[in-house]
Motif scaffolding. Structure first.
Motif, PDB file in Angstrom:
ATOM      1  N   ASP A   1       0.407  -1.065   0.139  1.00 47.60           N
ATOM      2  CA  ASP A   1       0.021   0.159  -0.312  1.00 47.60           C
ATOM      3  C   ASP A   1       0.880   0.780  -0.010  1.00 47.60           C
ATOM      4  OD1 ASP A   1       1.214   0.010   2.575  1.00 47.60           O
ATOM      5  OD2 ASP A   1      -0.565   0.309   3.341  1.00 47.60           O
ATOM      6  N   PHE A   2       1.823   1.410  -0.736  1.00 44.82           N
ATOM      7  CA  PHE A   2       3.047   2.146  -0.526  1.00 44.82           C
ATOM      8  C   PHE A   2       3.054   2.982  -2.293  1.00 44.82           C
ATOM      9  CE2 PHE A   2       7.409   4.459  -0.813  1.00 44.82           C
ATOM     10  CZ  PHE A   2       7.592   4.289   0.760  1.00 44.82           C
ATOM     11  N   TYR A   3       2.589   3.865  -1.947  1.00 50.27           N
ATOM     12  CA  TYR A   3       2.502   5.455  -2.979  1.00 50.27           C
ATOM     13  C   TYR A   3       3.786   6.166  -2.892  1.00 50.27           C
ATOM     14  CZ  TYR A   3      -1.892   3.121  -3.941  1.00 50.27           C
ATOM     15  OH  TYR A   3      -2.624   1.570  -4.678  1.00 50.27           O
ATOM     16  N   TYR A   4       4.791   5.995  -4.168  1.00 46.28           N
ATOM     17  CA  TYR A   4       5.543   7.667  -4.447  1.00 46.28           C
ATOM     18  C   TYR A   4       5.464   8.347  -5.486  1.00 46.28           C
ATOM     19  CZ  TYR A   4       8.757   3.698  -6.673  1.00 46.28           C
ATOM     20  OH  TYR A   4       8.877   3.374  -7.455  1.00 46.28           O
ATOM     21  N   ALA A   5       6.218   9.251  -5.301  1.00 51.60           N
ATOM     22  CA  ALA A   5       6.112   9.895  -6.685  1.00 51.60           C
ATOM     23  C   ALA A   5       7.805  10.613  -6.117  1.00 51.60           C
ATOM     24  CB  ALA A   5       5.481  11.023  -6.545  1.00 51.60           C
ATOM     25  N   SER A   6       8.831  11.537  -7.250  1.00 52.38           N
ATOM     26  CA  SER A   6      10.370  11.753  -6.944  1.00 52.38           C
ATOM     27  C   SER A   6       9.925  12.572  -8.135  1.00 52.38           C
ATOM     28  CB  SER A   6      11.003  10.687  -6.978  1.00 52.38           C
ATOM     29  OG  SER A   6      11.727   9.765  -5.526  1.00 52.38           O
ATOM     30  N   PHE A   7      11.132  13.721  -7.172  1.00 51.58           N
ATOM     31  CA  PHE A   7      11.065  15.132  -8.209  1.00 51.58           C
ATOM     32  C   PHE A   7      12.575  15.902  -7.826  1.00 51.58           C
ATOM     33  CE2 PHE A   7       6.440  14.492  -7.575  1.00 51.58           C
ATOM     34  CZ  PHE A   7       6.104  14.702  -7.945  1.00 51.58           C
ATOM     35  N   GLU A   8      12.978  16.314  -8.187  1.00 51.70           N
ATOM     36  CA  GLU A   8      14.547  17.339  -8.569  1.00 51.70           C
ATOM     37  C   GLU A   8      13.603  18.374  -8.733  1.00 51.70           C
ATOM     38  OE1 GLU A   8      18.524  18.327 -10.118  1.00 51.70           O
ATOM     39  OE2 GLU A   8      17.392  16.485 -10.732  1.00 51.70           O
ATOM     40  N   PHE A   9      14.076  19.561  -7.908  1.00 53.56           N
ATOM     41  CA  PHE A   9      13.611  21.322  -7.813  1.00 53.56           C
ATOM     42  C   PHE A   9      15.130  21.830  -7.252  1.00 53.56           C
ATOM     43  CE2 PHE A   9       9.464  19.282  -6.023  1.00 53.56           C
ATOM     44  CZ  PHE A   9       8.722  18.844  -6.989  1.00 53.56           C
ATOM     45  N   ASN A  10      14.624  23.134  -7.638  1.00 52.17           N
ATOM     46  CA  ASN A  10      15.856  24.743  -7.042  1.00 52.17           C
ATOM     47  C   ASN A  10      15.821  23.877  -4.867  1.00 52.17           C
ATOM     48  OD1 ASN A  10      15.945  24.768  -9.284  1.00 52.17           O
ATOM     49  ND2 ASN A  10      14.994  26.844  -9.169  1.00 52.17           N
ATOM     50  N   PRO A  11      16.607  24.237  -4.965  1.00 54.94           N
ATOM     51  CA  PRO A  11      16.829  24.098  -3.042  1.00 54.94           C
ATOM     52  C   PRO A  11      16.281  24.574  -2.161  1.00 54.94           C
ATOM     53  CG  PRO A  11      19.201  24.284  -4.233  1.00 54.94           C
ATOM     54  CD  PRO A  11      17.985  24.537  -5.835  1.00 54.94           C
ATOM     55  N   ASP A  12      15.768  26.392  -3.565  1.00 52.47           N
ATOM     56  CA  ASP A  12      14.890  27.196  -2.864  1.00 52.47           C
ATOM     57  C   ASP A  12      13.047  26.636  -2.881  1.00 52.47           C
ATOM     58  OD1 ASP A  12      14.864  28.051  -5.400  1.00 52.47           O
ATOM     59  OD2 ASP A  12      15.365  30.159  -4.528  1.00 52.47           O
ATOM     60  N   ALA A  13      13.061  26.015  -3.502  1.00 55.67           N
ATOM     61  CA  ALA A  13      11.404  25.646  -4.489  1.00 55.67           C
ATOM     62  C   ALA A  13      10.420  25.303  -3.226  1.00 55.67           C
ATOM     63  CB  ALA A  13      11.632  24.265  -5.729  1.00 55.67           C
ATOM     64  N   ARG A  14       9.912  25.980  -3.257  1.00 54.86           N
ATOM     65  CA  ARG A  14       8.205  25.773  -2.432  1.00 54.86           C
ATOM     66  C   ARG A  14       7.316  25.265  -3.604  1.00 54.86           C
ATOM     67  NH1 ARG A  14       3.566  27.358  -1.038  1.00 54.86           N
ATOM     68  NH2 ARG A  14       3.707  28.574  -3.010  1.00 54.86           N
ATOM     69  N   LEU A  15       5.587  24.888  -3.065  1.00 61.07           N
ATOM     70  CA  LEU A  15       5.336  23.951  -4.160  1.00 61.07           C
ATOM     71  C   LEU A  15       4.266  23.838  -3.263  1.00 61.07           C
ATOM     72  CD1 LEU A  15       8.146  23.412  -5.392  1.00 61.07           C
ATOM     73  CD2 LEU A  15       7.176  22.393  -7.084  1.00 61.07           C
ATOM     74  N   ASN A  16       2.752  24.086  -4.171  1.00 67.82           N
ATOM     75  CA  ASN A  16       1.590  22.745  -3.166  1.00 67.82           C
ATOM     76  C   ASN A  16       0.865  21.820  -4.134  1.00 67.82           C
ATOM     77  OD1 ASN A  16       1.200  26.082  -2.031  1.00 67.82           O
ATOM     78  ND2 ASN A  16       0.081  26.694  -4.421  1.00 67.82           N
ATOM     79  N   TYR A  17       0.722  21.145  -3.554  1.00 67.41           N
ATOM     80  CA  TYR A  17       0.431  19.422  -3.778  1.00 67.41           C
ATOM     81  C   TYR A  17      -0.784  18.578  -3.157  1.00 67.41           C
ATOM     82  CZ  TYR A  17       2.462  16.787  -0.300  1.00 67.41           C
ATOM     83  OH  TYR A  17       3.372  16.872   0.168  1.00 67.41           O
ATOM     84  N   SER A  18      -1.408  18.592  -3.860  1.00 64.42           N
ATOM     85  CA  SER A  18      -2.547  17.121  -3.314  1.00 64.42           C
ATOM     86  C   SER A  18      -2.923  16.290  -3.475  1.00 64.42           C
ATOM     87  CB  SER A  18      -3.933  17.910  -3.082  1.00 64.42           C
ATOM     88  OG  SER A  18      -4.331  18.196  -4.301  1.00 64.42           O
TER      89      SER A  18
END
Length: 797
Positions: free
Chosen positions: A497-514
């Protein structure tokens, strides 16, 4: 779209009503939209067998338009625009070579999310082509030559009111009667002599927008089903006499009924709840009964198809199957993605909005894809057609014919989807790979979860791993990291039951998600304690290690705070009313001074989501001068800010609202002391107003400014490019993770804007930031906007 402003998605919900039309001769042909029997079913069988796949036979450029392809007697007929004129065009169905094209009228210009060109689908019958242009021109042409036989005009001849996105309904023929939904006074529906165009009958008082008629035979009688905004009518196609009616009260949406069995009709009158009705005859009268309702197969422009006791269609972006007897859901699938479908030889043929074609077994058991092909690589918004063993498809730029051909790969063995949002060389990626090979997966996952101090899991300076653990059939993420804020499925470790997603962002990034759980439930990440407000409801925040949280929008700790005055403002220009809230800085009541003013669009959200009154309280006297802030809402922001009512909105601001505020409050009543700011379409409206009414505002702030082509983008670029240089300055910013996808980009559009401003000699500050879209992003820089326009003056010593 990504905000309550985005009504390109209004376009999506009301227009592109690909319509159902009547049958013609030629069982192997597809002479109108939805095929011979206006049910989206090909009559040919033995098409898809083991050892067959898809291959493009021919493909060629075609101008903009949404009409599907009608095929008969070797002709493939559709409509398009070359951006100067709208045309009906006939191509050789085998080779794609053009046979003829006939001009309908000057191009119908796309707007509010739509593209240029026709929407209705032409009809081929008895050696003639019948077509309805988006401006209401009805035309009958010779199939062989394209020469006009007769023509008419719905607005002129029937006093028809053009729908907002142009005429969309597709015609049909019953016997010698050409039938079309005219939508004029006492003529919801009209019948014409198909050979001469002479009006034979007109009937009905309902309004018409994006609906189309069908026919079905019941009890030895042919019923013409006419769909209005409020009623479904059963008529005699020869005379227009009414057999029955059903009050659906749905409004001006896309309603294309689907025949279920011999006497049942399935349709979605509201866009949110579909219904199955049954027509029966008792003595000499017909009676209509509602059988069941469902929220499945709604929120889509695709018309479902009925097959062997089940309905197949879309619920939003998800393909689904519904039991036609009970209305219960059989299954729902994320693949193949949002699109349009028909039925061929017990298989669904789907073309997605991204231009991929998929063949799926029409089974109530589960989603079973058996073949696929990338046909187009740009936006596709037209259902396919099938004739003489070939599939025909088009998008806004091209048209293609696809063959069903032998292949070495068995159709039933579709390849497993490649992992997305997956970084195998990270430490987390290596851990996932080890778990996939392990026997005791649950124990190892339990240990991993117990070691985490917070979620999402941040690895180093640039990697972020979203994790969901729980019982679910499908888990997806939507947010600043996904294209156009669309749902993207998380990867799952098989057997867990383990779901995942991986991303590479800028070190100072801020994002919204749901997260979207089981297709329907959209919620913040339950393991992430940091939530932010948005127009979609609460979302989770993802912050990388170098992001610094601003403090200026927090509740002030001091007692010197401003007050909010609330006004009900009525506009004569727009003929509506709106709430206006006015922030008066601390000390306003006891002073006689005059104040500069900042006007802020999307006022309530700016207050509730961005906490701008807190920012003002915290900054005034420290980094900015005392200022009055006017928070303004728009009752119809989707039209007022950037689309059909943008000129009236600008006029309202310049000639009504600003003078009213100057008259009621102690303002500095001059352009140099006024700023106008907003986010997305609110930013568009601020800039547009200042340039439509020079001398009203001299300071303009835009965050993630909406500049989308077809939704006001061309108009504002033209306005800025053609105007004389004004005495204005700009603050403009946009996010690295801003709104983009499906051929558009807020990032590219905003870069284009500042390039134009620089060429015109304007000064601007701001730029790209490692943030996303929406008030949770924009509020992080409200201090910079205000400090740019109202900096605290240095005290003279």
């Amino acid at each position: 779209m990504k905000s309550i402003y985005k009504t390109s998605m209004t376009f999506i919900f009301f227009v592109l009503a690909f319509s159902m039309v009547s049958a013609s001769e030629g069982g192997a042909d597809w002479p109108q939209f939805r095929g011979n029997n206006h049910d989206s079913k090909a009559l040919q069988t033995d098409i898809f067998q083991e050892g067959y796949g898809l291959k493009v036979a021919w493909k060629k450029p075609l101008g903009s338009g949404y009409s599907s392809v009608s095929i008969a007697d070797g002709h493939a007929v559709t409509m398009f625009s070359d951006s100067t004129f709208d045309y009906v065009v006939s191509l050789d169905a085998t080779t794609g070579a053009e046979k003829w094209r006939t001009k309908i009228d000057s191009t119908y210009i796309g707007h509010d999310g739509s593209h240029n060109g026709p929407i209705s689908t032409p009809l081929i019958n008895d050696g003639k082509v019948y077509a309805l242009g988006p401006k209401g021109h009805v035309i009958a042409l010779d199939l062989k030559t394209g020469k006009e036989i007769w023509s008419g005009n719905l607005p002129n001849d029937h006093k028809s009111l053009p729908p907002f996105y142009g005429y969309t309904t597709s015609p049909m023929i019953s016997g010698d009667v050409f039938v079309i939904e005219t939508g004029g006074p006492n003529s919801t529906m009209s019948g014409f002599d198909k050979n001469t165009g002479k009006v034979l009958w007109s009937t009905g008082n309902d309004t018409v927008n994006y609906q189309s008629p069908i026919t079905f035979n019941f009890d030895g009688t042919e019923h013409l089903v006419c769909v209005g905004d409020k009623y479904l009518y059963g008529l005699d196609p020869k005379t227009g006499n009414k057999y029955w009616e059903f009050h659906h009260n749905g409004g001006r949406t896309t309603i294309n009924p689907v025949l279920v069995g011999s006497n049942k009709l399935f349709f979605d009158p509201t866009g949110r709840e579909a219904v199955l009705i049954e027509i029966n005859k008792e003595s000499d009268n017909y009676k209509v009964n509602e059988l069941w309702k469902t929220r499945e197969t709604t929120r889509t422009l695709n018309t479902p198809v009925y097959h062997d006791g089940n309905l197949y269609g879309y619920t939003g972006n998800f393909l689904c199957s519904v039991d036609a007897e009970t209305g219960k859901l059989n299954w729902k699938s994320r693949p193949p993605g949002a699109g349009f479908l028909i039925l061929v030889d017990n298989h669904l043929v789907v073309i997605t909005r991204q231009g991929a074609m998929h063949v799926v077994k029409a089974s109530p058991d589960s989603y079973q894809e058996v073949a696929s092909l990338e046909v187009f690589n740009q936006l596709t918004w037209t259902p396919p057609s099938f004739a003489n063993g070939k599939i025909y498809a088009r998008n806004l730029y091209e048209i293609a014919s696809i063959d069903v051909v032998p292949t070495d790969m068995p159709l039933a063995k579709a390849e497993q989807a490649e992992k997305q949002m997956w970084l195998p060389n990270t430490e987390f990626g290596k851990w996932v790979s080890s778990i996939e090979r392990a026997q005791n997966k649950k124990h190892l996952i339990d240990n991993f979860m117990a070691k985490q101090k917070s979620f999402p899991v941040i690895e180093g300076k640039k990697y972020a791993h979203l994790i969901y653990r729980g019982v679910a059939s499908d888990v997806a993420v939507a947010g600043d990291m996904t294209a156009a804020n669309a749902n993207a499925p998380l990867n799952r470790i098989k057997g867990t039951d383990f779901y995942y997603a991986s991303f590479e962002f800028n070190p100072d990034a801020r994002l919204n998600y749901s997260y979207n759980i089981n297709f329907d439930q959209r919620n913040p990440d339950p393991r992430n304690k940091v939530q932010v407000p948005s127009v979609f409801g609460p979302m989770s925040q993802l912050a990388m290690p170098d992001w610094k949280r601003p403090m200026h929008f927090d509740t002030p700790t001091h007692e010197m705070r401003g007050m909010l005055d609330s006004l009900n403002f009525e506009s004569k220009v727009l003929n509506n009313a709106r709430t206006v809230k006015v922030y008066l800085p601390a000390g306003y009541e006891n002073s006689k001074r005059r104040y500069p003013v900042v006007y802020i669009n999307s006022g309530n959200q700016a207050i509730q989501f961005a906490n701008i009154p807190n920012t003002l309280d915290n900054l005034i006297g420290k980094t900015i001068e005392p200022v009055i802030a006017v928070f303004v809402d728009a009752p119809n922001s989707g039209q007022e800010y950037a689309r059909a009512q943008r000129d009236q909105h600008a006029e309202m601001f310049a000639t009504e609202l600003v003078p009213m505020i100057d008259g009621k409050y102690r303002t500095m009543a001059k352009a140099e002391s006024r700023a106008f700011i907003g986010g997305d379409e609110g930013a568009y409206a601020a800039i547009y107003t200042a340039f439509k009414y020079p001398g009203t505002f001299s300071q303009l702030g835009g965050q993630s400014t909406h500049l989308l082509a077809g939704n006001g983008g061309e108009e504002i670029f033209a306005l800025l490019g053609e105007s004389k240089k004004l005495s204005v300055r700009f603050y403009l910013d946009w996010g690295t993770y801003d709104y983009e996808g499906n051929g558009f980009s807020w990032i590219d559009d905003n870069k284009k804007l500042v390039k134009l401003l620089e060429e015109k000699g304007y000064n601007w500050t701001g730029g790209e930031v490692s943030d996303g879209w929406g008030f949770a992003s924009w509020r992080n820089r409200t201090d910079k906007v205000l400090e740019t326009f109202f900096p605290l003056k240095k005290t003279q010593k």
